[in-house]
Structures are given as C-alpha cells and as structure tokens.
Enzyme design. Structure first.
Site, short mmCIF file in Angstrom:
data_model
loop_
_atom_site.label_atom_id
_atom_site.label_comp_id
_atom_site.label_asym_id
_atom_site.label_seq_id
_atom_site.Cartn_x
_atom_site.Cartn_y
_atom_site.Cartn_z
N ASN A 23 -9.57 39.13 44.94
CA ASN A 23 -9.28 38.53 43.73
C ASN A 23 -7.61 37.83 43.72
O ASN A 23 -7.52 36.74 43.57
CB ASN A 23 -9.56 39.20 42.28
N TYR A 24 -6.68 38.54 43.59
CA TYR A 24 -5.35 38.48 43.60
C TYR A 24 -4.45 38.75 44.65
O TYR A 24 -3.29 38.23 44.54
CB TYR A 24 -4.73 38.90 42.21
N ASP A 26 -4.00 38.73 48.12
CA ASP A 26 -3.33 37.84 49.10
C ASP A 26 -2.83 36.48 48.63
O ASP A 26 -1.94 35.97 49.22
CB ASP A 26 -4.67 37.42 50.24
N TYR A 209 -7.87 50.39 41.67
CA TYR A 209 -9.30 50.38 42.01
C TYR A 209 -9.71 51.42 41.06
O TYR A 209 -9.22 52.03 40.28
CB TYR A 209 -9.34 50.43 43.54
N GLN A 273 2.44 35.10 37.21
CA GLN A 273 3.02 36.13 37.91
C GLN A 273 4.54 36.67 37.22
O GLN A 273 4.90 37.67 37.24
CB GLN A 273 3.61 35.60 39.30
N GLY A 290 -3.14 47.33 45.99
CA GLY A 290 -2.86 46.18 46.75
C GLY A 290 -1.29 46.20 47.41
O GLY A 290 -0.81 46.92 47.68
N GLU A 291 -0.83 44.64 47.67
CA GLU A 291 0.15 44.62 47.97
C GLU A 291 1.26 43.90 47.33
O GLU A 291 2.49 44.48 46.92
CB GLU A 291 0.19 43.69 49.40
N ASP A 292 0.88 42.71 46.59
CA ASP A 292 1.62 42.04 45.60
C ASP A 292 2.14 43.03 44.53
O ASP A 292 3.16 43.17 44.11
CB ASP A 292 1.11 40.85 44.98
N SER A 293 1.15 43.58 43.82
CA SER A 293 1.53 44.24 42.51
C SER A 293 2.29 45.71 43.03
O SER A 293 3.42 46.29 42.44
CB SER A 293 0.39 44.69 41.69
#
Length: 396
Positions: A23-24, A26, A209, A273, A290-293
């Site tokens: 979903n968000y 990548d 998750y 964002q 994830g990575e961004d958050s």
C-alpha cells in the site's frame, strides 16, 4: 498537467519508477525523494507509479484515472504499457526497490547506447534501507546487465559510506517549532476529529502489521491509572484487535472512538505525508512499520517500536538486530536492553515478554526520550540521501 506528447522534456530530468507494495511503503519513500529533489535541487522528476489508487491515499488530490499530472513540481505518470511507450531518457533512471523497468525501455536504452552513448542516463537500483554491515561494501557498485547496460546499486544507510537517509533540509527546524508549543498537537487532534485528549494525556500512534503483541499491550494499558489514547488507522493493525473491538474491522469508521478501560482507541482518517509527520511529532510514543514510517518515527525524536516486515527464515530479525545495535550505541545498557527486548518480542509476537519489557521501559521514559532527541543528528551523519544522490550523479 503533464502531456508527454506536447511538453518538451528537460534532457536533464530524472525518472523514478515505483511499484506500490504493501500500500504505502515503497511509494511513500519515492514520493518523498521526488518532492525533495524537485524542491531543493530544481530537478525535473518524472515519478512513474503502477498503482495510483493506493498512491492517492497519501496524496488525496491525485486523480487515479489520469495518466499524467503534476504536484509539488513532480510529474506523476501512471506506469502502464501505453505510457512507457513515450519514455524519453533523461540524465538519471532510478528503479526503486528492484521494481524492474519494462523491457521496452531497456530496448530504447540499448539502442541509445549504440547510437548516442553519451546520452545514456545513469541507471540506479535504489534499495531498501538497512543497517547491516554489508551495505557499505555494496553501495555504489556497478552491475553489468545482460543487455550490456550498466546499473549501479544505491543503498541507503546510516554511515557516511552508504547512500544516506531521506531527510528534507528544513525538517528538524519544522519539527522543533511544532513540538515547542503543545497547542499545535491539540489543534492537529481536533483537525483529525479526535476528542477527549488533554495536553498531559499519554498519546501513542500505531501503524503496524498484524501481531498479538499489540493486543497484549493495549490490554495491559487498560489498567493504567492515567488515560492513554491510541491513534490507529483503519487497516492491518486493527486485525490484531478483533477480540476487543465492539464491531468488525470492516464496520470501523474514521473518527470512531472505542473506550477500553483507561484506553481510548481513536480511528484515524488517512492523511498526507506532512500530516503523518505532524502526527508522529505529536505523540509520546510511536509504533511503526515498513521503511517510510520507520524513518519518520526516528526524525520525530520520540521513542518508538519498529515492526519490521516479516521475511523468510526470520531474516527480518537480523535486519532489526543490526539497526538496534547502532541505535543503542550511545544508550545506557540498562535502557538499551529492555528497548531491544521490547522491539524483538513485539516482532516475534510474544505477548508476555512484550508487556514485561514495556513496563520496564516506563521507569526510564525520560532517558529514552533524551536519546530519541539526539539520535536524528547522529543518524543523518552530515548528509541526507538526496544530497548524496545528487553528488553521486555528479561523480559519474
């Protein structure tokens, strides 16, 4: 509005290709990078995205039905067979997270190499962020493709021998200004439709998750003496709480409040964002995935748990251990140990240990907060990803 048929494309433009995964994650990273390159370096960026519906959740003004559109000086292109036929090479081509550009573009590049090799773009594979030791040795290495073209591995990381971390130049000053006045967070909560939160209340954001650890934590918080507000979007995190929700996850709506003892669950609406950054700045503790958050939680200068994406053979736990090692490098052992154990048990779904380690951290909240405030400058390591990327291009 971008029209590739009529708009002349700057030969120095950059192309970033992204397949939306989970979903968000990548798209969150590539969208931040594209905006920063355009805003701080005046680079014309074409962001090719395969799933505009998911993208629109973090960019509400985006029209999923339009092939070409421009926001924040970034050209957003719906990546499909028709649009890629109009691809024109610029100075840089970035495959985000090994998404594999179409064979039709590779054929164009192969022909360009034969006819005008000087016009070939620098081709990069932007990889996922990792704190593992091997990143330093692989960052910037060339890889010769079967087509005869050359691609470079670009690896984000926490040391000066890696590709760095995404961080806008004014981010920390904006954060500090926001956090200096409690009225800002209360205004944000009101804007999001969240009621009943006082300035002194403990507020925790959740973007995880599925894990039984989350259920265990919330059940333990119900018996706390002071109010705790848990801000949680409709999505995967709620799937862990079905046994304590008054309705099914499908029936939950944004703005809904669910009271469970001294815990109030607030169902968040989707936000862009900038709004998500401010949410992280406004909470006392953030649980992210994830990575961004994960990275934005670090920039928020608040304590956090990282729920890393599960991988085969528990390889994700190796990545978690690598990050925890560098994060705790300057953290007192009596605080580093329970923080690491909390993150590990949360990721392993160990309910009892998760609660026990959380309770140990409660007595060290101030030192952990002080460390979280110092960490961003340590992690940034003098240069962000965009500036290192621009320098990498100049060196080639």
């Amino acid at each position: 509005m971008l029209d590739l048929d009529s708009t002349p494309i700057n030969a120095n433009h950059w192309d970033i290709f992204c397949v939306v995964v989970d979903n968000y994650g990548d798209i969150g990273v590539t969208w931040r990078l594209a905006k920063q390159l355009a805003a701080e370096y005046a680079i014309t960026v074409n962001l090719w995205v395969d799933d505009l519906n998911s993208f629109s959740h973090i960019l509400p003004k985006l029209d999923p039905c339009r092939t070409y559109q421009t926001f924040y000086d970034v050209n957003i292109i719906h990546w499909n067979e028709s649009s890629t036929e109009k691809y024109v090479s610029g100075s840089c081509l970035i495959e985000a997270f090994a998404c594999e550009i179409p064979s039709s573009i590779i054929q164009k590049l192969t022909k360009l190499k034969q006819d005008s090799p000087a016009k070939l773009p620098i081709w990069l594979n932007l990889e996922y962020l990792s704190a593992e030791d091997w990143v330093e040795g692989c960052h910037g290495l060339p890889s010769c493709q079967t087509s005869g073209l050359q691609k470079y591995f670009y690896l984000p990381g926490f040391t000066d021998k890696t590709g760095g971390l995404i961080c806008e130049q004014n981010l920390f000053s904006l954060r500090d200004s926001w956090q200096s006045d409690k009225a800002n967070k209360l205004a944000l909560f009101a804007e999001l439709g969240l009621s009943g939160i006082e300035a002194e209340h403990r507020v925790i954001s959740v973007f995880s998750y599925e894990t039984p650890s989350l259920l265990a934590l919330i059940q333990s918080w119900q018996t706390q003496n002071d109010p705790i507000h848990v801000l949680i979007p409709k999505g995967r995190s709620l799937n862990s709480l079905t046994s304590i929700l008054p309705c099914s996850v499908n029936e939950v709506v944004a703005g809904q409040q669910i009271t469970l003892g001294n815990v109030t669950l607030h169902i968040l609406p989707m936000t862009d964002q900038q709004g998500y950054d401010r949410l992280l700045w406004s909470c006392d503790f953030n649980i992210v995935r994830g990575e961004d958050s994960f990275l934005r939680a670090q920039w928020a200068a608040k304590p956090f748990i990282w729920h890393i994406y599960p991988q085969e053979d528990d390889y994700h736990l190796i990545k978690l251990e690598a990050f925890m090692q560098i994060y705790c490098d300057n953290l007192a052992p009596d605080l580093a140990k329970p923080w690491c154990e909390l993150n590990l048990s949360f990721n392993q779904g160990d309910q009892i240990d998760t609660v026990n380690h959380w309770q140990k951290l409660e007595f060290n909240h101030l030192p952990l907060l002080q460390h979280a405030k110092k960490w961003p400058m340590t992690a940034l390591n003098s240069a962000d990803l965009a500036s290192r990327l621009v320098q990498f291009m100049k060196s080639r």
